[in-house]
Scaffold this motif. Structure first.
Motif, short mmCIF file in Angstrom:
data_model
loop_
_atom_site.label_atom_id
_atom_site.label_comp_id
_atom_site.label_asym_id
_atom_site.label_seq_id
_atom_site.Cartn_x
_atom_site.Cartn_y
_atom_site.Cartn_z
N SER A 244 54.99 74.37 22.83
CA SER A 244 55.79 75.08 23.83
C SER A 244 55.85 76.58 23.57
O SER A 244 56.37 77.34 24.40
N ALA A 331 62.82 73.39 26.42
CA ALA A 331 61.61 74.10 26.82
C ALA A 331 61.43 75.33 25.95
O ALA A 331 62.38 75.84 25.36
N GLY A 335 56.90 76.57 28.31
CA GLY A 335 57.41 75.42 29.06
C GLY A 335 57.82 74.30 28.13
O GLY A 335 57.98 74.46 26.92
N ARG A 336 57.98 73.13 28.72
CA ARG A 336 58.36 71.93 27.98
C ARG A 336 57.08 71.12 27.76
O ARG A 336 56.55 70.50 28.69
N ILE A 337 56.57 71.11 26.52
CA ILE A 337 55.29 70.47 26.23
C ILE A 337 55.46 69.52 25.05
O ILE A 337 55.89 69.93 23.97
N ASP A 406 58.92 61.61 31.83
CA ASP A 406 58.86 62.79 32.70
C ASP A 406 58.17 63.95 32.01
O ASP A 406 57.42 64.71 32.63
N ASP A 410 55.08 65.26 34.12
CA ASP A 410 55.34 66.44 34.95
C ASP A 410 54.65 67.70 34.47
O ASP A 410 54.74 68.74 35.11
N GLY A 411 54.00 67.65 33.33
CA GLY A 411 53.40 68.87 32.82
C GLY A 411 52.33 68.58 31.79
O GLY A 411 51.96 67.42 31.56
N PRO A 412 51.83 69.63 31.13
CA PRO A 412 50.78 69.44 30.13
C PRO A 412 51.32 68.78 28.86
O PRO A 412 52.53 68.77 28.62
N THR A 413 50.43 68.23 28.08
CA THR A 413 50.78 67.68 26.78
C THR A 413 49.88 68.32 25.73
O THR A 413 48.87 68.94 26.05
#
Length: 479
Positions: A244, A331, A335-337, A406, A410-413
């Motif tokens: 993150s 986050a 972002g939140r990763i 989620d 909802d986003g990248p990992t």
């Protein structure tokens, strides 16, 4: 909350085919028993084969016991024993046992520790043993994670971790005047600067014996109630902070480490400061020695926020006697990763029980074989047809597990560490431990760990020495 119903229906029919195939006698290649302390069982009958399965999780082991009771009923000539080895010693012990030819017939592996065994020919090629069509029954993410560049799959998917989330003690939040809904928007910023909403909350949730919170000048710096579980925890804490912050752990082709960067220094400094400066988390001397220390403190009601994965869900539910819930992880600048990970059951390529070991693997890869993992909420089965029971269990318990999914939907990992970490963990981990205790600065620790780990990689000609290859008559089957 994702519920792969359509995939489960398809997977169910595939799993039936897997078990049917195993009953015909699939040729396998594996190991002998480990000598680890396992569940007490009657001695096997003279005409029985004992197949041993090594894991590191007690709660999943309990599900396996139920599963294997059904398997043994239908296969009276096979007894299955489950050996539980603590995670802290699991991979060291496994490497020694494999090298000595004394490991279990089947053993769990994670992404950091499977490629070396695969490279040395110490594992079943699952596509050859169970058939490539078996993959349709299993989580694609876990299949991909344990498939090497040459296209071979080296284990039967068992667990799918989801992502990382934030467990919270609702009673402690209420005492601090914090609405649980505010946790959804928590964010950290480098040095606790502008935009940081996490640190102020953690200070309000940390108290000393006199009741002073960590944002009170009278706070004595010795908490009896911790706000958070910052520490040297790869999966739950620093790996996700690293991601993150926009950093990476390995280079693009996973041949070397790449964490001695500004992004990594920012991320690690923030987490280390939570322990060393803000004192909102337990001292590293405690968490370095006991990987479960923070979870134990949370379950005991002595920690307000506990960042972890689905693997902590069953222990928290069983142990906590207070109202608790789950919120998204904080986050960061990028972002939140979260990291997401899977576990496979690998067949030992030196087993004297080839056909029977293959039958047990086929059972573990079937809906009926995996359903007990999820039915009691111990973990998310990587067998698609068995996942519905997991979601149903936690729904009936009133636990919302969506934050774990989620964050990865909802986003990248960030990809889980690969085999290069498994080969150098004994180098990196002690250095990071010293960073969290304050013996090394963040900058020095990252530079030293990366330099020494990369040097070790270039000095290792293969992977893990001493792994016994399969017998000569199986060479053709493996190629």
């Amino acid at each position: 909350m994702p519920k792969p119903l359509n995939s489960a229906l398809v997977a169910g029919s595939v799993c039936v085919a897997i078990v049917a195939a195993s009953a015909l006698g699939i040729t396998a290649f594996g190991l002998s028993t480990s000598g680890q302390t396992g569940p007490t069982r009657p001695e096997p009958e003279a005409d029985q084969t004992t197949v041993t399965v090594r894991v590191w999780d007690d709660t999943v082991a309990a599900g396996y016991e139920k599963s294997f009771a059904t398997f043994e009923r239908d296969n009276p000539d096979i007894e299955v024993e489950v050996d539980v080895v603590p995670y802290d010693e699991y991979f060291t012990t496994l490497a020694d046992d494999v090298a000595a030819g004394e490991a279990d017939d089947i053993f769990w592996l994670n992404s950091s520790n499977y490629t070396d065994y695969a490279d040395e020919g110490a594992l079943f090629d699952i596509d050859r043993v169970l058939g490539r069509t078996s993959r349709a029954a299993w989580s694609p993410a876990v299949v991909d994670q344990f498939t090497t560049d040459d296209g071979h799959l080296w284990g039967v998917p068992q667990l799918s971790d989801g992502g990382i989330a934030l467990y919270y003690n609702a009673d402690l939040l209420k005492q601090a005047g914090i609405d649980p809904a505010t946790l959804d928007e928590l964010a950290w910023a480098p040095g606790g600067g502008e935009g940081d909403t996490l640190l102020p909350v953690l200070k309000k949730l940390t108290r000393d014996a006199s009741g002073h919170t960590a944002d009170d000048p009278a706070f004595d710096g010795t908490p009896v109630q911790y706000g958070y579980n910052a520490g040297d925890d790869l999966q739950a804490i620093w790996y996700d902070y690293l991601a993150s912050a926009g950093g990476a752990f390995e280079n693009d082709d996973s041949t070397a480490f790449a964490f001695d960067t500004e992004e990594a220094r920012v991320a690690f400094q923030y987490v280390v400061d939570l322990v060393q400066q803000a004192r909102v988390a337990p001292p590293a001397v405690l968490t370095n020695e006991n990987a479960d220390y923070s979870r134990e403190q949370f379950v005991a009601g002595n920690m307000a926020l506990f960042q972890s994965g689905l693997y902590s869900l069953a222990p928290v539910d069983a142990g906590a006697d207070f109202e608790w819930g789950v919120a998204p992880m904080p986050a960061g600048p990028a972002g939140r990763i979260s990291v997401t990970n899977g576990i496979v059951a690998a067949g030992n390529a030196n087993t004297p029980h080839r056909d029977d070991t293959a039958k047990v693997l086929a059972w573990l890869g079937s809906t009926d074989g995996a359903k007990h993992i999820g039915a009691d909420g111990a973990a998310v089965p990587a067998v698609l047809g068995a996942q519905e029971g997991y979601y149903d269990h936690w729904t009936t318990q009133g636990v919302d597990v969506r934050p774990f999914f989620d964050v990865i939907d909802d986003g990248p990992t960030i990809a889980a560490p690969t085999g290069i970490y498994g080969r150098t963990q004994s180098i990196i981990e002690p250095i990071f431990d010293r960073m969290f205790t304050g013996e090394l600065s963040v900058a020095d620790a990252l530079a030293q760990a990366q330099s020494e780990a990369n040097a070790a990689l270039t000095g290792v000609p293969g992977a893990r020495g001493g792994v016994t290859p399969p017998p000569a008559d199986d060479d053709e089957a493996l190629n």
